[in-house]
Scaffold this active site. Structure first.
Site, PDB file in Angstrom:
ATOM      1  N   GLN A   1     -50.891  25.749  34.555  1.00 54.77           N
ATOM      2  CA  GLN A   1     -52.014  25.032  33.950  1.00 54.77           C
ATOM      3  C   GLN A   1     -52.594  25.858  32.800  1.00 54.77           C
ATOM      4  OE1 GLN A   1     -54.556  23.048  37.292  1.00 54.77           O
ATOM      5  NE2 GLN A   1     -53.499  24.797  38.211  1.00 54.77           N
TER       6      GLN A   1
ATOM      7  N   HIS B   1     -51.045  21.829  30.623  1.00 52.91           N
ATOM      8  CA  HIS B   1     -52.260  21.562  29.846  1.00 52.91           C
ATOM      9  C   HIS B   1     -52.177  22.054  28.422  1.00 52.91           C
ATOM     10  CE1 HIS B   1     -54.526  21.339  33.944  1.00 52.91           C
ATOM     11  NE2 HIS B   1     -53.829  20.246  33.674  1.00 52.91           N
TER      12      HIS B   1
ATOM     13  N   THR C   1     -55.197  29.233  41.176  1.00 53.27           N
ATOM     14  CA  THR C   1     -55.757  27.935  40.792  1.00 53.27           C
ATOM     15  C   THR C   1     -56.626  27.409  41.923  1.00 53.27           C
ATOM     16  OG1 THR C   1     -55.298  25.628  40.190  1.00 53.27           O
ATOM     17  CG2 THR C   1     -53.622  26.739  41.521  1.00 53.27           C
ATOM     18  N   SER C   2     -57.763  26.829  41.537  1.00 50.84           N
ATOM     19  CA  SER C   2     -58.684  26.290  42.557  1.00 50.84           C
ATOM     20  C   SER C   2     -58.248  24.900  43.012  1.00 50.84           C
ATOM     21  CB  SER C   2     -60.098  26.217  41.966  1.00 50.84           C
ATOM     22  OG  SER C   2     -60.104  25.301  40.858  1.00 50.84           O
TER      23      SER C   2
HETATM   24  N1  APR Z   1     -56.047  36.744  41.171  1.00 52.75           N
HETATM   25  C1  APR Z   1     -55.701  35.542  41.729  1.00 52.75           C
HETATM   26  N2  APR Z   1     -56.524  34.464  41.776  1.00 52.75           N
HETATM   27  C2  APR Z   1     -57.740  34.620  41.214  1.00 52.75           C
HETATM   28  C3  APR Z   1     -58.177  35.828  40.620  1.00 52.75           C
HETATM   29  C4  APR Z   1     -57.267  36.910  40.604  1.00 52.75           C
HETATM   30  N3  APR Z   1     -57.586  38.099  40.064  1.00 52.75           N
HETATM   31  N4  APR Z   1     -59.454  35.642  40.168  1.00 52.75           N
HETATM   32  C5  APR Z   1     -59.787  34.366  40.478  1.00 52.75           C
HETATM   33  N5  APR Z   1     -58.776  33.761  41.114  1.00 52.75           N
HETATM   34  C6  APR Z   1     -58.693  32.381  41.616  1.00 52.75           C
HETATM   35  C7  APR Z   1     -60.016  31.766  42.012  1.00 52.75           C
HETATM   36  O1  APR Z   1     -60.330  32.076  43.372  1.00 52.75           O
HETATM   37  C8  APR Z   1     -59.714  30.272  41.830  1.00 52.75           C
HETATM   38  O2  APR Z   1     -59.110  29.728  42.995  1.00 52.75           O
HETATM   39  O3  APR Z   1     -58.204  31.587  40.547  1.00 52.75           O
HETATM   40  C9  APR Z   1     -58.694  30.258  40.686  1.00 52.75           C
HETATM   41  C10 APR Z   1     -59.291  29.851  39.353  1.00 52.75           C
HETATM   42  O4  APR Z   1     -59.672  28.493  39.440  1.00 52.75           O
HETATM   43  P1  APR Z   1     -60.189  27.758  38.114  1.00 52.75           P
HETATM   44  O5  APR Z   1     -61.137  28.640  37.397  1.00 52.75           O
HETATM   45  O6  APR Z   1     -60.623  26.379  38.527  1.00 52.75           O
HETATM   46  O7  APR Z   1     -58.888  27.662  37.194  1.00 52.75           O
HETATM   47  P2  APR Z   1     -57.721  26.588  37.268  1.00 52.75           P
HETATM   48  O8  APR Z   1     -57.486  26.139  38.670  1.00 52.75           O
HETATM   49  O9  APR Z   1     -56.573  27.161  36.521  1.00 52.75           O
HETATM   50  O10 APR Z   1     -58.315  25.347  36.419  1.00 52.75           O
HETATM   51  C11 APR Z   1     -57.459  24.247  36.253  1.00 52.75           C
HETATM   52  O11 APR Z   1     -59.125  23.262  34.822  1.00 52.75           O
HETATM   53  O12 APR Z   1     -60.634  23.339  33.091  1.00 52.75           O
HETATM   54  C12 APR Z   1     -59.347  22.994  33.438  1.00 52.75           C
HETATM   55  O13 APR Z   1     -57.578  22.881  31.916  1.00 52.75           O
HETATM   56  C13 APR Z   1     -58.344  23.788  32.654  1.00 52.75           C
HETATM   57  O14 APR Z   1     -56.125  24.433  33.363  1.00 52.75           O
HETATM   58  C14 APR Z   1     -57.492  24.461  33.732  1.00 52.75           C
HETATM   59  C15 APR Z   1     -57.755  23.592  34.942  1.00 52.75           C
END
Ligand code: APR
Length: 236
Positions: free
Chosen positions: A92, A110, A176-177
């Protein structure tokens, strides 16, 4: 067939968390990007029509950060995995850290911050390693825009991603969340009998699917998981 390579297919579904330790912000952590910016002002197709300059400057800042960042141990460990397994990465993320660490099969759901496209279509992509300003035109004479999938736009690579996921023997979900669909629903395209791993410092509500949770950061846990998978293959 390469006898030194397993026939098993590993699919990685990665998100912002895998690039967090490279200095690139996540979106929904406490200090995340969506705490600092209103995504409705900078990351939607409506925002683009309402205030293109603000959207361009938001992604110019993201691009500057990506150009100044480096892959981390988690990216390199996933690239190492390709020496022993058929690995496909579905990310993503809009950064190029998977590619810069050596991964070859990377699908960006994305978009990609280092590429631009015409406002008319995403057929032709152009390398971008600086800012995009209003008035910058593609060869077809239309405004250049970031090659990013904004909220409110279709995800063009979704069918390709579902096809990849449908042949998965081992799934690794990292950083990813699983908040944003359709990407977050990809895990359900993975065969029920596949082995699934989650790498994340936090627990995620994964419902009925059984994931082995390597709880911790990507740089701490991905190398351990990669070593485990390689050792299991070599001892098989
Ligand atoms: N190592 C592994 N995981 C981590 C770390 C780390 N150091 N730090 C944070 N995380 C985890 C968090 O716990 C969370 O589950 O990474 C995840 C980040 O989640 P989001 O910030 O929601 O990012 P993401 O899931 O990639 O978002 C998806 O949302 O805004 C849109 O297009 C954007 O591609 C993005 C999409």
């Amino acid at each position: 067939m390469n006898v030194n390579k397993s026939e098993k297919k590993i699919v990685i579904l990665s998100g912002a968390g895998i690039s967090a330790e490279s200095g690139l912000g996540t979106f929904r952590d406490t200090d995340g990007l969506w705490e600092k910016y209103d995504l409705n002002e900078v990351a939607t197709i409506d925002a683009w029509h309402r205030n293109s300059e603000l959207v361009l400057s938001f992604y110019d800042a993201r691009r500057t950060q990506v150009l100044a960042s480096e892959p981390n141990k988690a990216h390199y460990a996933l690239a190492e995995l390709e020496k022993h397994f058929n690995v496909e990465i579905i990310t993503q993320n809009i950064d190029d850290l998977h590619e810069r660490s050596g991964s070859k099969n990377v699908l960006h759901l994305h978009g990609e911050i280092l590429k631009g496209r015409s406002v008319l279509n995403d057929i032709h992509l152009y390398p971008i390693n600086g800012d995009i300003k209003m008035g910058d035109l593609t060869p077809d004479g239309h405004q250049m825009r970031p090659h990013i999938v904004w909220f409110g736009e279709a995800v063009p690579r979704m069918l390709d991603a579902e096809e990849i996921m449908s042949h998965c023997d081992i799934l690794i979900v990292v950083g990813t969340s699983l908040n944003v669909y359709p990407a977050a629903g990809l895990r359900y395209a993975c065969p029920d009998n596949s082995v699934k791993f989650l790498v994340d410092p936090n627990n995620l509500p994964l419902g009925d699917q059984q994931f082995e949770h390597f709880q911790g950061t990507a740089t701490e846990k991905i190398p351990l998981l990669v070593d485990k998978l390689i050792q299991e293959f070599k001892n098989a």
